[in-house]
Design a protein around this motif. Structure first.
Motif, short mmCIF file in Angstrom:
data_model
loop_
_atom_site.label_atom_id
_atom_site.label_comp_id
_atom_site.label_asym_id
_atom_site.label_seq_id
_atom_site.Cartn_x
_atom_site.Cartn_y
_atom_site.Cartn_z
N ASN A 1 0.83 -1.22 0.00
CA ASN A 1 0.00 0.00 0.00
C ASN A 1 0.86 1.26 0.00
OD1 ASN A 1 -2.33 -1.45 -0.03
ND2 ASN A 1 -2.70 -1.35 2.16
N ILE A 2 2.01 1.18 0.67
CA ILE A 2 2.91 2.34 0.66
C ILE A 2 3.48 2.54 -0.74
CG2 ILE A 2 5.16 3.16 1.49
CD1 ILE A 2 4.34 2.00 4.27
N LEU A 3 3.83 1.44 -1.39
CA LEU A 3 4.38 1.54 -2.75
C LEU A 3 3.33 2.06 -3.73
CD1 LEU A 3 6.53 -1.74 -2.96
CD2 LEU A 3 7.28 0.57 -2.40
N GLY A 4 2.07 1.80 -3.41
CA GLY A 4 0.99 2.26 -4.29
C GLY A 4 0.45 3.63 -3.89
N ALA A 5 1.09 4.28 -2.90
CA ALA A 5 0.64 5.59 -2.38
C ALA A 5 -0.80 5.53 -1.88
CB ALA A 5 0.81 6.69 -3.43
N ILE A 6 -1.19 4.34 -1.41
CA ILE A 6 -2.52 4.23 -0.78
C ILE A 6 -2.36 4.58 0.70
CG2 ILE A 6 -4.29 2.55 -0.06
CD1 ILE A 6 -3.86 1.10 -2.68
N ASP A 7 -1.20 4.24 1.23
CA ASP A 7 -0.94 4.48 2.64
C ASP A 7 0.31 5.36 2.75
OD1 ASP A 7 -1.33 4.29 5.32
OD2 ASP A 7 -1.22 2.11 5.42
N LYS A 8 0.43 6.07 3.87
CA LYS A 8 1.62 6.92 4.05
C LYS A 8 2.59 6.24 5.01
CE LYS A 8 -0.40 11.23 2.75
NZ LYS A 8 -0.55 12.64 2.98
N PHE A 9 3.83 6.70 5.01
CA PHE A 9 4.81 6.12 5.95
C PHE A 9 5.40 7.23 6.81
CE2 PHE A 9 8.43 7.39 3.28
CZ PHE A 9 7.86 7.43 2.01
N ASP A 10 6.02 6.79 7.94
CA ASP A 10 6.48 7.79 8.92
C ASP A 10 7.79 8.43 8.51
OD1 ASP A 10 4.29 6.97 10.29
OD2 ASP A 10 5.39 5.58 11.56
N ASP A 11 8.76 7.55 8.20
CA ASP A 11 10.04 8.09 7.74
C ASP A 11 10.77 7.10 6.87
OD1 ASP A 11 11.60 6.43 9.63
OD2 ASP A 11 10.70 7.77 11.14
N GLY A 12 11.84 7.53 6.31
CA GLY A 12 12.57 6.72 5.34
C GLY A 12 12.39 7.30 3.96
N GLU A 13 12.92 6.57 2.97
CA GLU A 13 12.82 7.06 1.59
C GLU A 13 12.23 5.99 0.70
OE1 GLU A 13 16.39 8.51 -0.22
OE2 GLU A 13 16.92 9.63 1.60
N VAL A 14 11.28 6.38 -0.12
CA VAL A 14 10.77 5.47 -1.16
C VAL A 14 10.79 6.27 -2.46
CG1 VAL A 14 8.82 4.10 -1.97
CG2 VAL A 14 9.25 4.29 0.48
N THR A 15 11.57 5.83 -3.42
CA THR A 15 11.61 6.55 -4.70
C THR A 15 11.35 5.57 -5.84
OG1 THR A 15 14.00 6.30 -4.75
CG2 THR A 15 13.18 8.41 -3.99
N ILE A 16 10.52 6.01 -6.75
CA ILE A 16 10.27 5.22 -7.96
C ILE A 16 10.66 6.09 -9.14
CG2 ILE A 16 8.45 4.25 -9.40
CD1 ILE A 16 7.21 3.02 -7.02
N ASN A 17 11.60 5.57 -9.93
CA ASN A 17 12.15 6.37 -11.05
C ASN A 17 12.62 7.73 -10.56
OD1 ASN A 17 12.31 4.88 -13.36
ND2 ASN A 17 10.17 5.29 -13.98
N GLY A 18 13.17 7.78 -9.36
CA GLY A 18 13.68 9.00 -8.79
C GLY A 18 12.63 9.89 -8.16
N TYR A 19 11.35 9.45 -8.19
CA TYR A 19 10.22 10.26 -7.67
C TYR A 19 9.93 9.82 -6.24
CZ TYR A 19 5.58 12.44 -7.78
OH TYR A 19 4.49 13.21 -7.54
N SER A 20 10.04 10.75 -5.29
CA SER A 20 9.87 10.38 -3.88
C SER A 20 8.40 10.28 -3.50
CB SER A 20 10.54 11.44 -2.99
OG SER A 20 10.20 11.17 -1.65
N LEU A 21 8.07 9.27 -2.72
CA LEU A 21 6.68 9.08 -2.29
C LEU A 21 6.46 9.64 -0.88
CD1 LEU A 21 5.71 5.47 -3.47
CD2 LEU A 21 5.63 7.61 -4.71
N PHE A 22 7.47 10.27 -0.30
CA PHE A 22 7.34 10.75 1.08
C PHE A 22 6.40 11.96 1.13
CE2 PHE A 22 8.75 13.07 4.92
CZ PHE A 22 8.43 12.08 5.85
N ASN A 23 5.43 11.86 2.02
CA ASN A 23 4.48 12.97 2.25
C ASN A 23 3.85 13.53 0.98
OD1 ASN A 23 3.74 13.51 4.77
ND2 ASN A 23 5.52 14.79 5.27
N LEU A 24 3.40 12.64 0.12
CA LEU A 24 2.76 13.12 -1.12
C LEU A 24 1.42 13.75 -0.81
CD1 LEU A 24 3.08 10.35 -3.88
CD2 LEU A 24 4.27 12.53 -3.73
#
Lengths: 233, 788
Positions: A51-74
């Protein structure tokens, strides 16, 4: 590298005393075209990760990037745009729109992007040509899951996220569905991350990540990848 | 098993209620407002009616009255009393012009006596027992701020106000009993003791007598006796060279008869409206309930398989709707009784002039606003739920009970763009929802447009009477007096009763006009004798035209007179007739002068007027300026565009209130239906919305997918509602109001009503957008993971 996750943490609870780590210090990366299987028992955090990878759920900290695009706090808008262009979902219970035909369910997804794949070609390759004007309740569970895969692939996403896609299927249908994943992985060079509790399926993956209590216990590259037809369980 | 199931129901129902608290809250609010207003109206108006009837008994209100020009002698009174077994009391009064404390010219009727008939009901203070003391009618005193302890100047006499009260022969107050509009604001009733009474000049005294039958008689019996009694009084007065100015049985006296069931006259129409609303709410509930049954079909199948009966399941699904209506109606009733009943009662008691005794609790009102709505809602819900629950257990277990899904699974042409197809699918899938939105909006639009068009008719009528006024100053005279000022024109006037099948019997005036009239442009020279023109108001009200033969009843000669309609004169202000002045003059002479010629000559002599009664008899003058030819005692009234406007405003006051109420009801229906059905649509499609969001559809795209069909339904409903409203208003005014109401309102439906109502309807679409936007935003993507 298509996907990179560094020190991802996801907690539940509202105070320090009852804080529960669903994911703790999760780090791994995925290359384009890789077929990744995430294994683990129920409640280990597999679906949360997906769900985090699908931007359905949010995460507290760390880094998630897909093709260089960060999913943090979208923001909500950016998360929607991300899901629209970059991700295809496959759910255990298919989640097809009951009053849309097979073709329309796939078109629903294709209509959201400009560079979608050809719907009829997908239908043909999924073996659904004879059923394309049928409604979900008129076809079998395996066929419904194939439609769900078609819907995921139609918008030509960067990554396909599959959450227990064979969980509701019998053995034969499961094999059919998995062979489709195998096929689209090869034919479209689709990057697939599949969550399952069936450990036999690790043999079809390029990479196998095992989670336990929110922590990665192993992250292995499978050098002896097998075709699904060769796997038994 | 049964006991456990019932207990489970009782646990689950509150959870369902809590889960959908906002929706139920809105329903409660709507039902409570609706039912409290209705129960308040029914209770308040019933209390007013009851007080009115009670007043007639407790104050011994008259059965009728008559006035004579000179005193009707004691012997005559005794003759009438003996012959008709009744009691007559002298109710003579002085009609005096006075300037009130606000410096306005008003009129007062000063009475004394009233020991037996038409007793005064004291509101505050005491009865006058000394010279220079006066009791004033309460409504006027209230409006013009006259208090006990203050003084009032009448005819240069200063009176101390010692009491305020109600007069039994004036439960509604008009200066003349033939007026349609109430006038308590400018017409006062006063009561003084006999010494004070004798201070007024005898010339101003009107000899009036109230009568009351000694036995209880039916209205029919009273009417039959009245005819003979009038004739006897005429004969007696003629013998004495006296003249009967007025003979008025109570049922023909608007002052007395108007309040009879006046307040509660709209009860049937209000109840019909409420029950239609309850039926719609029942259908909305049913959509909701059937959606729950579809959603829970597998659980229902399992419960059926384990032995739970259809009745038990039905009772479960009916529990919440019944709970909502029962609670709402009970709260509505309490609120209606304690809050709205006094408000409604006051609205009417302020209009009238009698004491509101009390506001009792009426069980029939309770039944009409609690039991009946609950039964309607229960019956409709039971019917629909039972139809669903009747399906075989196997169908429930397979989840195949959704009949409407057949419509949603029709193969569509591939050529359509995908989003258009999606919207079409959404429309077909939620067809029942849109049908009710359609019905609700149509009903709301009909009510709203009807309210607007009624208001338009009312406003138009007020403008019409001003624009169509015959002249600036129209003098209606009590006595024929010549006036030779320039630019004045005499006219005659005669009154008939007219009755057409289904219509209320109404007095119709005939204007007698001179040749080449400057004020009413009709040339009678080309027509046969005994032909008349009718006003366009008459034409419209009674649906008659040129060459129609109309029969009128002449109350003086008690004969019928038939006239042929030669033409229509454009005059929508009122239904009336036009004839050459010699026609009204002949009628007046033949029926109202010739039989009493000696009496009338005596009256003219009394006033010092010389007039040739065998020539043209005039009843008034048209003029565009104020005339100096007359003394006050010659003038009955002066009609100006302003008085016409004020009178019409008073007359159409009820219409105005109705139109505003109907507009408000329409708006409430609109808003409620849009809110409930949009919310239901969103609730029902929560999973699809979550899926659309996960697939990457924006909130705006989802909003459009669901609401473009709503928008189309709304526009369609509005377009269809317009002609229906037009027909409805036309029917209401021409088929109901024309027949039941004394006053006339021309039916108009200007084209601007269409864009206005469509515009307002579309503006209210904002509610749909707001509700769906909020709901779409609220839908969690995790919804999709919830089990089916």
């Amino acid at each position: 590298m298509l996907l990179e996750i560094k020190n991802l943490n996801k907690t539940y609870g509202d105070s320090k005393d009852n804080l529960f780590y669903a994911l703790k210090n999760v780090s791994f990366s995925v290359d384009k075209g890789e077929f990744v299987v995430i294994l683990g028992p129920s409640g280990c955090g597999k679906s949360t990760l997906l769900n985090i990878l699908g931007a359905i759920d949010k995460f507290d900290d760390g880094e998630v990037t897909i093709n260089g695009y960060s999913l943090f706090n979208l923001s909500e808008t950016k998360a929607t745009q991300y899901r629209r262009k970059n991700v295809g979902f496959v759910f255990q219970n298919y989640n097809l729109v009951p009053n849309l035909t097979v073709r329309e369910n796939i078109a629903l997804s294709a209509s959201l992007v400009e560079d979608s794949l050809d719907i009829d070609e997908i239908i043909d390759s999924l073996g659904l040509t004879d059923h394309k004007e049928k409604f979900p309740r008129q076809i079998s569970g395996g066929q419904q899951q194939r439609v769900s895969i078609g819907r995921a692939i139609a918008k030509n996403p960067d990554i396909i996220l599959a959450d227990e896609p064979t969980g509701a299927l019998d053995y034969k249908s499961s094999k059919e569905v998995l062979s489709i994943f195998e096929e689209i992985n090869q034919k479209y060079q689709a990057t697939i991350i599949m969550v399952t509790h069936n450990s036999a399926l690790k043999e079809m993956a390029d990479r196998v990540i095992t989670l336990k209590d929110g922590v990665i216990v192993s992250n292995e590259v499978n050098n002896n990848k097998k075709a699904i037809s060769e796997i038994e369980w | 098993m049964v006991g456990i199931f019932q207990k489970t129901i009782l646990k689950r129902a509150p959870r369902e209620y809590k889960k959908n608290y906002f929706k139920f809250f809105i329903l409660h609010v709507f039902l409570i407002v609706l039912l409290s207003l209705v129960s308040g109206y029914l209770t308040g108006t019933q209390a007013v009616d009851q007080s009115y009837y009670s007043m007639l008994t407790s104050q011994n209100a008259e059965d009728g009255e008559f006035s004579t020009f000179f005193k009707f002698g004691d012997e005559n009174i005794k003759t009438i009393e003996d012959k008709f077994d009744l009691n007559i009391e002298d109710n003579s009064y002085y009609n005096v012009k006075f300037v009130n404390k606000n410096n306005e010219n008003n009129y007062v009727n000063i009475y004394t006596n009233r020991n037996e008939i038409n007793k005064i009901s004291l509101v505050s203070g005491r009865m006058p027992n000394a010279v220079d003391e006066i009791l004033l009618e309460d409504s006027y005193s209230d409006y013009n701020k006259y208090e006990i302890g203050q003084t009032i100047s009448i005819n240069d006499y200063q009176f101390n106000i010692v009491g305020r009260g109600y007069f039994a022969d004036f439960p509604s107050i008009r200066k003349s009993s033939t007026d349609i509009a109430f006038k308590f604001e400018e017409f006062l009733l006063g009561y003084v003791n006999i010494e004070s009474f004798s201070k007024f000049p005898v010339n101003d005294l009107t000899f009036s007598y109230a009568y009351k039958f000694n036995k209880q008689l039916s209205d029919e019996e009273k009417s039959a006796i009245s005819v003979e009694m009038k004739s006897t009084i005429n004969d007696l007065t003629k013998k004495d060279m006296n003249f009967v100015i007025k003979f008025l049985p109570a049922n023909e006296n608007r002052n007395i008869s108007t309040p009879k069931n006046y307040a509660s006259q709209y009860t049937p129409i209000i109840l019909a409206f409420v029950y239609v609303m309850i039926a719609i709410i029942a259908f909305v509930f049913s959509i909701d309930t059937t959606s729950r049954i579809i959603e829970e079909s597998k659980v229902i199948g399992t419960l059926r398989a384990t032995g739970i009966t259809r009745t038990q399941l039905t009772s479960f699904y009916l529990l919440l709707p019944l709970f909502v209506i029962l609670i709402s109606s009970i709260v509505g009733n309490l609120l209606g009784y304690f809050v709205f009943a006094p408000i409604f009662a006051n609205i009417f008691t302020e209009l009238f002039s009698f004491k509101l005794i009390s506001i009792p609790f009426y069980w029939d009102v309770f039944i009409l606003t609690t039991i009946v709505p609950s039964v309607i809602l229960f019956a409709i819900s039971l019917l629909i739920v039972a139809l669903f629950i009747q399906k075989p257990t196997s169908a429930f277990l397979k989840g195949e009970i959704e009949h409407v899904s057949q419509q949603g699974t029709k193969v569509l042409k591939n050529k359509k763009r995908f989003f258009a197809r999606l919207r079409e699918r959404i429309f077909m899938k939620n067809f029942a929802n849109y049908v009710f939105l359609f019905i609700g909006v149509i009903l709301g639009s009909i009510l709203f447009t009807t309210g607007v068009s009624l208001k338009t008719c009312v406003d138009n009528q007020i403008n019409t009477v001003v624009n169509e006024a015959f002249c600036e100053d129209m003098y209606l005279l009590k006595l024929p007096v010549e006036c030779n000022e320039p630019n004045v024109e005499k006219f005659g006037m005669y009154s008939f009763d007219y009755e057409q099948s289904g219509y209320k019997r109404t007095a119709i005036s005939m204007y007698g006009i001179v040749d080449n009239s400057k004020y009413i442009n009709i040339d009678f020279s080309n027509y046969e004798e005994d032909t008349i023109f009718i006003s366009s108001g008459f034409q419209e009200k009674y649906n008659v035209g040129v060459n129609s033969e109309l029969t009128f009843f002449d109350t003086s000669s008690r004969t019928n007179i038939t006239y042929k309609v030669a033409g229509i004169y454009k005059y929508y202000s009122s239904p009336c007739l036009f004839a050459p002045i010699k026609v009204t003059s002949n009628l007046t002479y033949k029926n109202r002068i010739e039989p009493y010629e000696e009496s009338i000559e005596r009256i003219l002599k009394f006033y010092g007027i010389e007039y040739d009664l065998k020539g043209i008899i005039l009843n008034g003058y048209f003029s565009d300026h104020v005339l100096d030819c007359f003394k006050d005692e010659h003038i009955e009234s002066i009609i100006t565009p302003l008085t016409l406007k004020t009178d019409t405003q008073m007359m159409v006051k009820t219409y105005n209130t109705i139109s505003i109420m109907v507009m408000a009801a329409g708006t409430i229906v609109y808003v409620l239906m849009m809110f409930l059905l949009t919310r239901h649509l969103m609730d029902k499609n929560t999973k699809n919305i979550a899926l659309f969001k996960i697939l990457g559809m924006t909130d705006k795209e989802i909003l459009k997918s669901f609401n473009i069909p709503s928008f189309i339904v709304l526009v369609l409903s509005l377009i269809i509602a317009m002609p229906i409203s037009r027909i409805f208003t036309n029917m209401y005014i021409t088929k109901i109001a024309y027949k039941t109401m004394l006053q006339f309102i021309q039916y108009v439906f200007p084209l601007w009503i269409y864009p206005l109502c469509i515009g307002i309807g579309l503006a209210s679409f904002i509610i749909v957008l707001l509700v769906s936007k909020a709901k779409i935003k609220k839908v969690s993507l995790i919804e999709l993971y919830k089990s089916e």
